[in-house]
Structure formats: structure tokens, C-alpha cells
Write a protein that holds these residues in place. Structure first.
Motif, PDB file in Angstrom:
ATOM      1  N   ARG A   1       0.981   6.625  -9.066  1.00  0.00           N
ATOM      2  CA  ARG A   1       1.232   5.709  -7.964  1.00  0.00           C
ATOM      3  C   ARG A   1       1.902   4.404  -8.362  1.00  0.00           C
ATOM      4  NH1 ARG A   1      -3.123   2.081  -6.571  1.00  0.00           N
ATOM      5  NH2 ARG A   1      -2.921   2.643  -4.390  1.00  0.00           N
TER       6      ARG A   1
ATOM      7  N   GLY B   1      -1.419  -2.003   0.677  1.00  0.00           N
ATOM      8  CA  GLY B   1      -0.298  -1.533  -0.128  1.00  0.00           C
ATOM      9  C   GLY B   1      -0.352  -2.135  -1.519  1.00  0.00           C
ATOM     10  N   MET B   2      -0.019  -1.314  -2.512  1.00  0.00           N
ATOM     11  CA  MET B   2      -0.060  -1.776  -3.892  1.00  0.00           C
ATOM     12  C   MET B   2       0.936  -2.918  -4.117  1.00  0.00           C
ATOM     13  SD  MET B   2       0.305   0.789  -7.085  1.00  0.00           S
ATOM     14  CE  MET B   2       1.979   1.105  -6.512  1.00  0.00           C
ATOM     15  N   THR B   3       2.042  -2.884  -3.368  1.00  0.00           N
ATOM     16  CA  THR B   3       3.026  -3.966  -3.472  1.00  0.00           C
ATOM     17  C   THR B   3       2.715  -5.057  -2.461  1.00  0.00           C
ATOM     18  OG1 THR B   3       4.468  -2.814  -1.922  1.00  0.00           O
ATOM     19  CG2 THR B   3       4.847  -2.395  -4.257  1.00  0.00           C
TER      20      THR B   3
ATOM     21  N   ARG C   1       2.884  -5.046   0.652  1.00  0.00           N
ATOM     22  CA  ARG C   1       3.794  -5.120   1.795  1.00  0.00           C
ATOM     23  C   ARG C   1       3.137  -4.586   3.062  1.00  0.00           C
ATOM     24  NH1 ARG C   1       7.507  -3.957  -2.375  1.00  0.00           N
ATOM     25  NH2 ARG C   1       9.033  -5.612  -2.615  1.00  0.00           N
ATOM     26  N   GLY C   2       1.847  -4.272   2.988  1.00  0.00           N
ATOM     27  CA  GLY C   2       1.129  -3.848   4.186  1.00  0.00           C
ATOM     28  C   GLY C   2       0.968  -2.349   4.274  1.00  0.00           C
ATOM     29  N   GLY C   3      -0.002  -1.931   5.058  1.00  0.00           N
ATOM     30  CA  GLY C   3      -0.283  -0.527   5.320  1.00  0.00           C
ATOM     31  C   GLY C   3      -1.111  -0.532   6.581  1.00  0.00           C
ATOM     32  N   LEU C   4      -2.306   0.050   6.511  1.00  0.00           N
ATOM     33  CA  LEU C   4      -3.192  -0.056   7.666  1.00  0.00           C
ATOM     34  C   LEU C   4      -3.545  -1.535   7.893  1.00  0.00           C
ATOM     35  CD1 LEU C   4      -4.479   1.935   9.654  1.00  0.00           C
ATOM     36  CD2 LEU C   4      -6.576   1.741   8.348  1.00  0.00           C
TER      37      LEU C   4
ATOM     38  N   LEU D   1      -7.974  -5.491  -9.088  1.00  0.00           N
ATOM     39  CA  LEU D   1      -8.719  -5.229  -7.847  1.00  0.00           C
ATOM     40  C   LEU D   1      -7.808  -5.381  -6.626  1.00  0.00           C
ATOM     41  CD1 LEU D   1     -11.813  -4.980  -6.694  1.00  0.00           C
ATOM     42  CD2 LEU D   1     -11.418  -7.370  -6.105  1.00  0.00           C
TER      43      LEU D   1
ATOM     44  N   ARG E   1       5.054   5.179   0.184  1.00  0.00           N
ATOM     45  CA  ARG E   1       4.589   4.089   1.034  1.00  0.00           C
ATOM     46  C   ARG E   1       5.742   3.259   1.593  1.00  0.00           C
ATOM     47  NH1 ARG E   1       0.412   2.424   3.828  1.00  0.00           N
ATOM     48  NH2 ARG E   1      -1.132   2.158   2.209  1.00  0.00           N
TER      49      ARG E   1
ATOM     50  N   GLY F   1      -5.151  -2.888  -2.270  1.00  0.00           N
ATOM     51  CA  GLY F   1      -3.911  -2.147  -2.046  1.00  0.00           C
ATOM     52  C   GLY F   1      -4.087  -0.844  -1.285  1.00  0.00           C
ATOM     53  N   SER F   2      -5.316  -0.298  -1.235  1.00  0.00           N
ATOM     54  CA  SER F   2      -5.425   0.968  -0.496  1.00  0.00           C
ATOM     55  C   SER F   2      -5.178   0.755   0.994  1.00  0.00           C
ATOM     56  CB  SER F   2      -6.736   1.719  -0.786  1.00  0.00           C
ATOM     57  OG  SER F   2      -7.844   0.898  -0.733  1.00  0.00           O
ATOM     58  N   CYS F   3      -5.385  -0.436   1.509  1.00  0.00           N
ATOM     59  CA  CYS F   3      -4.998  -0.725   2.905  1.00  0.00           C
ATOM     60  C   CYS F   3      -3.749  -1.623   2.997  1.00  0.00           C
ATOM     61  CB  CYS F   3      -6.130  -1.405   3.664  1.00  0.00           C
ATOM     62  SG  CYS F   3      -7.364  -0.258   4.274  1.00  0.00           S
TER      63      CYS F   3
ATOM     64  N   TYR G   1       4.024   3.702   9.758  1.00  0.00           N
ATOM     65  CA  TYR G   1       3.338   2.508  10.260  1.00  0.00           C
ATOM     66  C   TYR G   1       4.355   1.529  10.840  1.00  0.00           C
ATOM     67  CZ  TYR G   1      -1.186   3.530   7.983  1.00  0.00           C
ATOM     68  OH  TYR G   1      -2.404   4.054   7.615  1.00  0.00           O
TER      69      TYR G   1
ATOM     70  N   ARG H   1      -4.421  -5.353  -6.427  1.00  0.00           N
ATOM     71  CA  ARG H   1      -3.326  -4.378  -6.382  1.00  0.00           C
ATOM     72  C   ARG H   1      -3.831  -2.969  -6.058  1.00  0.00           C
ATOM     73  NH1 ARG H   1       1.694  -6.112  -6.251  1.00  0.00           N
ATOM     74  NH2 ARG H   1       1.944  -8.114  -7.266  1.00  0.00           N
ATOM     75  N   GLN H   2      -4.950  -2.592  -6.691  1.00  0.00           N
ATOM     76  CA  GLN H   2      -5.397  -1.205  -6.564  1.00  0.00           C
ATOM     77  C   GLN H   2      -6.318  -1.001  -5.364  1.00  0.00           C
ATOM     78  OE1 GLN H   2      -3.985   1.075  -8.365  1.00  0.00           O
ATOM     79  NE2 GLN H   2      -2.949  -0.366  -9.699  1.00  0.00           N
ATOM     80  N   ASP H   3      -7.333  -1.842  -5.207  1.00  0.00           N
ATOM     81  CA  ASP H   3      -8.346  -1.575  -4.186  1.00  0.00           C
ATOM     82  C   ASP H   3      -8.024  -2.250  -2.845  1.00  0.00           C
ATOM     83  OD1 ASP H   3     -10.079   0.202  -5.716  1.00  0.00           O
ATOM     84  OD2 ASP H   3     -10.392  -1.530  -6.994  1.00  0.00           O
TER      85      ASP H   3
END
Lengths: 109, 387
Positions: free
Chosen positions: B33, A47-49, A51-54, A37, B77, A43-45, B118, A39-41
Motif C-alpha cells: 500500500r 487516506g494514507m496521503t 487526501r481523504g476517504g470516508l 499512526l 485510492r 489513514g484507513s479513513c 467517493y 499515516r496508517q491508522d
């Protein structure tokens, strides 16, 4: 502090950590689900790793100065004014706590 | 005799290249991915024909194609930008262009590939041939404040439109001089989360997360400025939690109307694509993520955020009604229509497969194995405005 009081305090701390709600009760299967959960979900914001995203990075270094209770509260209740939603429908508090501890220590693959 | 030699030469030449001559119009790729791989696919034979690894962190990876539809530019990413040759099935060039990227686009003339980032917030332009950095536009919306960039879209005139999540603005950068881009700024609203340009390249729409509404800019008359459409679509009701941000890029204009995901409501909003007034809504299974029109515009396919991401619904654009509800697999992340839309490919991440459906009969046409597939990108994107 007398040595008996010290021992008493130490015992209380140890017992307290053992008695952390549900900590010992998360099954291996549930832990696996939680890792997936996050890593994947998450992770959608984030990042899977992680390391951040939105959303911000969720790495040990970025979380180090944040109190764990606050992070658990954010997972459970979300953060109004940001895209972070509340996850209480899917996670019990002890599960959120398990996630926070793992995030702060370095999240499993 | 001469004919014999030219025939022999042709045979030798094709033997040298090691593969039969072919076009790329029915090719594409599937992003895997979690494993740094892409699988190259053929939409005519419905088969995978190659797999390429070493592509870094591909969560949220997206792809655009060169105008000859031979090369894929893959934006990872982790800031990786990789140019892949679909015919030779190999990496041509790979660079790390930023710390945290969210996608990219390619210019009208096909010469400039632009990445949206980003961290550091802004866009960067690269030579499509060499991936050499040409110029960059930092998204510094106030002194010292940089924004995450979302919704990058190629628009006519070698321009790119995009939105600033933290800055609340739409920017349009003109790369007529690719080394010296000129940028114009327009207000958008609170927290634009993604954007799209209509298939004719005229209107740029930025979806807003922080308020009910969508910012609209008429790129044919930018001097008129941006305005809000579908304002207050939430009618003041409390929003439902959004467990995944919707995505707007795709053909969301069909049958003269725009079909857009609501935020925090289990609805698809419909707006007239000339007046931009709301003309209706469709109640759906969950928070829409992709709301994608088929190439002919007759259908709109919708997938959903967690926890409803096992469902896909199909809206008939003539009646505005749901005509099909499917369960293609676990965690359906993306959909892609074949160039003329007789089939749609869907990625079922947690089933590790790509599932193919007939769009007329809704019959399952088969599936392909892929490791946690996310984005599916066919070369028909090469010729589309906004990609």
C-alpha cells in the motif's frame, strides 16, 4: 501601547509558546510512532496521503480555516454522529496538539 | 516430417513468447500500500514471481479479475485504475478515473469494469478490454447532493448493487445497455458503510454505521423492497469506538448462515441465510474488520481493527465457537484463502510480510516479504459473483 508593555506582551507570547504543554518533550521515537499512526491508522479513513476517504482530507489547505483547538478536541473526543472515534486512549492531549500542528503545516512522511 | 515441423513450430512459438505456457488459476497479487507496488504470487509454490510499480496511491486498493483470470484490475485510492497482465507481469493500461476511489467490480459477462468513487460520488463503467469510459451514474441522491459510494457488488444480469454512505440508500444499476444504465433506488438506513452480495447473487446486504442493523434487498424479488435485519443488535448499549470500518466483501455466508461484523461491539453476528433472523453471536477479541468464510464454509476467520489488529480468530461454523486464536504479525490487514481453502494468506503490514497458515492444522507454512502489505487477491475471485 508603550514599548515596555509591548515587550512584556511579546515576552509573554514567546514564553507561552515555549511553555506549550509537552511540546518539547515528545521524543523523536514517539514522533515517529505518531507519524506512523496518522499515516496508517488515521489513514484507513482519511487516506494514507491524507487526501481523504470516508473521512475528510487532512491537508493544510483543507484545515486552514479550522481552529486548532477544535481539531485537537475532535481527535481526543471524537465527533458524535460521524465515524470519527475518540483517540484519548492512545493519545495525550499534547500529542494530539503536535499532530494538529504538523497536519496544518504539512504532515511528515 | 510434418510432425517434426509442427513440433519445431511449437518450440519456436513458445520461445517467442519468452515463457512456458501456463494457466493463472494459482496466481494472485499482494498490494503493497505504501510503495505503489504489487507483488505477483503463486499459491502453489508459495512464492512471489514478479513485482510491478508505478501504481499510485494504493491505500485501500482493491482488485478484481477478468473472467479469463489473466488480468487484474487494480483500483487505487487516488482514482487510478490499472490493468495488469499476470502472465507477462506488466501494466497493460492505466487511467486516472476519479479523484478518490474505494474499489470496483466486474460484470457477469466480464465486459464491464465498474469503479466506485467517493469524489466525485458515484460509479463509472469502463470497457474491460480498453478501459474506455462507457457511462457513469452520479450518486446524486438529492438535487445537488452527491454521496460517497460503498459496497459495490456485481450481481447477475450485468447489474451492480451498491450503497450510498451519505444518501442512506441501496442502488441497483442495470448495465444491460452499458452506455445507458438504468438505476433503481431502495432505502437502506443511516450511513451504510459497506455491502456484500450472497454467493448465489440473490441477497444484497448493506451494513449500517449510523444505526444498529443491516439493510437487506432480495434481488430475485426487488419489487418487495428493502428491509432491515438484525435490528437493534446493540440492545441500546453504548457503542465501543470503531477505529477502522469493517469490510463486508468476502464469503461471509457459511453453513447456511451469514456471519457479520457488529459495529461498536466485539462480536460477530450470525443470521440464518433464509429467514435472516439472528441465530447467535460470537464474542471476539476486538472490533471485527473482515469476517471471511473459508471456501467450504467450515471456518470463519476474523481480523480486527486497531488496536487489536495483531490478532486473528477462527470460528468453527458447526459449533459457532472460536477454535483458534493466532498472532500472525503486526497489523493484520487482510486475509485470502487459496481457491479450495487448504491455506490462508494474511498480510502483516507492520512486519512487512505475508504469512501463510494451514487451515487444518493452523501451522505456519511460511512467509513472503512485502512492503507494508494490505490486500491479497487470488484469481479464484474471477469466477465469484459479487466481485
Amino acid at each position: 501601547m508603550s514599548s515596555s508593555r509591548f515587550l512584556y506582551a511579546l515576552t509573554a507570547i514567546l514564553l507561552g509558546s515555549l511553555a506549550m504543554p509537552g511540546m518539547a518533550e515528545l521524543t523523536a521515537a514517539r514522533q515517529k510512532e505518531l507519524v506512523h499512526l496518522v499515516r496508517q491508522d488515521c489513514g484507513s479513513c482519511h487516506g494514507m496521503t491524507l487526501r481523504g476517504g470516508l473521512g475528510p482530507a487532512l491537508l493544510p489547505a483543507t484545515l486552514a480555516d479550522k481552529p486548532a483547538e477544535g481539531l485537537v478536541a475532535t481527535i481526543i473526543g471524537g465527533r458524535p454522529g460521524t465515524p470519527m472515534p475518540p483517540w484519548h486512549r492512545f493519545l495525550a492531549e499534547d500529542e494530539a496538539q503536535w499532530i494538529v500542528e504538523r497536519l496544518m503545516a504539512g504532515f511528515p512522511e | 516430417m510434418q510432425l517434426f515441423f509442427s513440433g519445431l513450430l511449437a518450440v519456436l512459438l513458445s520461445a517467442c513468447s519468452g515463457m512456458p505456457l501456463r494457466g493463472t488459476g494459482d496466481l494472485g497479487l499482494v498490494v503493497e500500500r505504501a510503495s505503489s507496488h504489487v507483488t505477483l504470487v503463486n499459491t502453489s509454490s508459495r512464492e512471489a514471481y514478479a513485482r510491478i510499480g508505478g501504481l499510485g496511491d494504493l491505500s485501500h486498493a482493491s482488485v478484481v479479475y477478468s473472467r479469463d483470470a489473466r488480468y487484474a484490475f487494480i483500483f487505487g485510492r487516488d482514482g487510478g485504475l490499472t490493468k495488469v497482465d499476470l502472465l507477462e507481469a506488466r501494466i497493460v493500461k492505466r487511467i486516472m478515473q476519479s479523484g478518490n476511489a474505494i474499489g470496483g467490480s466486474i460484470s457477469q459477462d466480464g465486459r464491464i469494469v465498474v469503479a466506485q468513487n467517493y469524489t466525485p460520488g458515484g460509479i463509472k463503467a469502463f470497457d474491460a478490454e480498453t478501459l474506455e469510459l462507457l457511462s457513469e451514474v452520479p450518486a446524486e441522491y438529492a438535487p445537488g447532493s452527491f454521496s460517497k459510494v460503498v459496497g459495490l457488488a456485481d450481481v447477475p444480469g450485468n447489474k451492480f448493487a451498491y450503497a450510498l454512505f451519505d444518501g442512506g440508500e441501496i442502488w441497483v444499476s442495470d448495465f444491460s445497455d452499458s452506455k445507458r444504465p438504468v438505476t433503481k433506488r431502495y432505502p437502506a438506513g443511516l450511513q451504510p458503510y459497506d455491502g456484500l452480495v450472497t454467493p448465489d447473487g440473490r441477497y444484497y446486504l448493506a451494513g449500517l454505521f449510523g444505526e444498529d442493523g443491516i439493510a437487506l434487498l432480495d434481488l430475485w424479488q426487488p419489487e418487495q423492497g428493502s428491509r432491515k435485519i438484525l435490528e437493534k443488535y446493540g440492545r441500546g448499549e453504548e457503542k465501543l469506538p470503531v477505529f477502522k470500518m469493517p469490510h463486508l466483501r468476502g464469503w461471509s455466508v457459511a453453513a447456511g448462515r451469514a456471519w457479520l461484523p457488529a459495529i461498536g461491539r466485539h462480536e460477530v453476528l450470525i443470521a440464518d441465510a433464509a429467514s435472516w433472523k439472528e441465530t447467535g453471536r460470537v464474542a471476539v477479541k476486538g472490533q471485527p474488520v473482515f469476517v471471511m468464510a473459508s471456501p467450504d464454509g467450515r471456518q470463519v476467520w476474523v481480523n480486527f481493527a486497531f488496536p487489536d489488529n495483531g490478532w486473528v480468530q477462527v470460528i468453527d461454523t458447526l459449533t459457532g465457537k472460536i477454535v483458534q486464536t493466532l498472532q500472525p504479525g503486526k497489523a493484520v490487514l487482510h486475509m485470502e484463502f487459496t481457491p479450495r481453502g487448504e491455506a490462508v494468506w494474511l498480510s502483516a503490514r507492520d512486519d512487512n510480510r505475508v504469512v501463510i497458515y494451514d487451515t487444518k492444522t493452523f501451522r505456519n507454512l511460511g512467509s513472503l516479504a512485502a512492503d507494508a502489505p494490505s490486500g491479497i487477491f487470488f484469481t479464484s475471485r474471477a469466477a465469484r459473483i459479487g466481485f
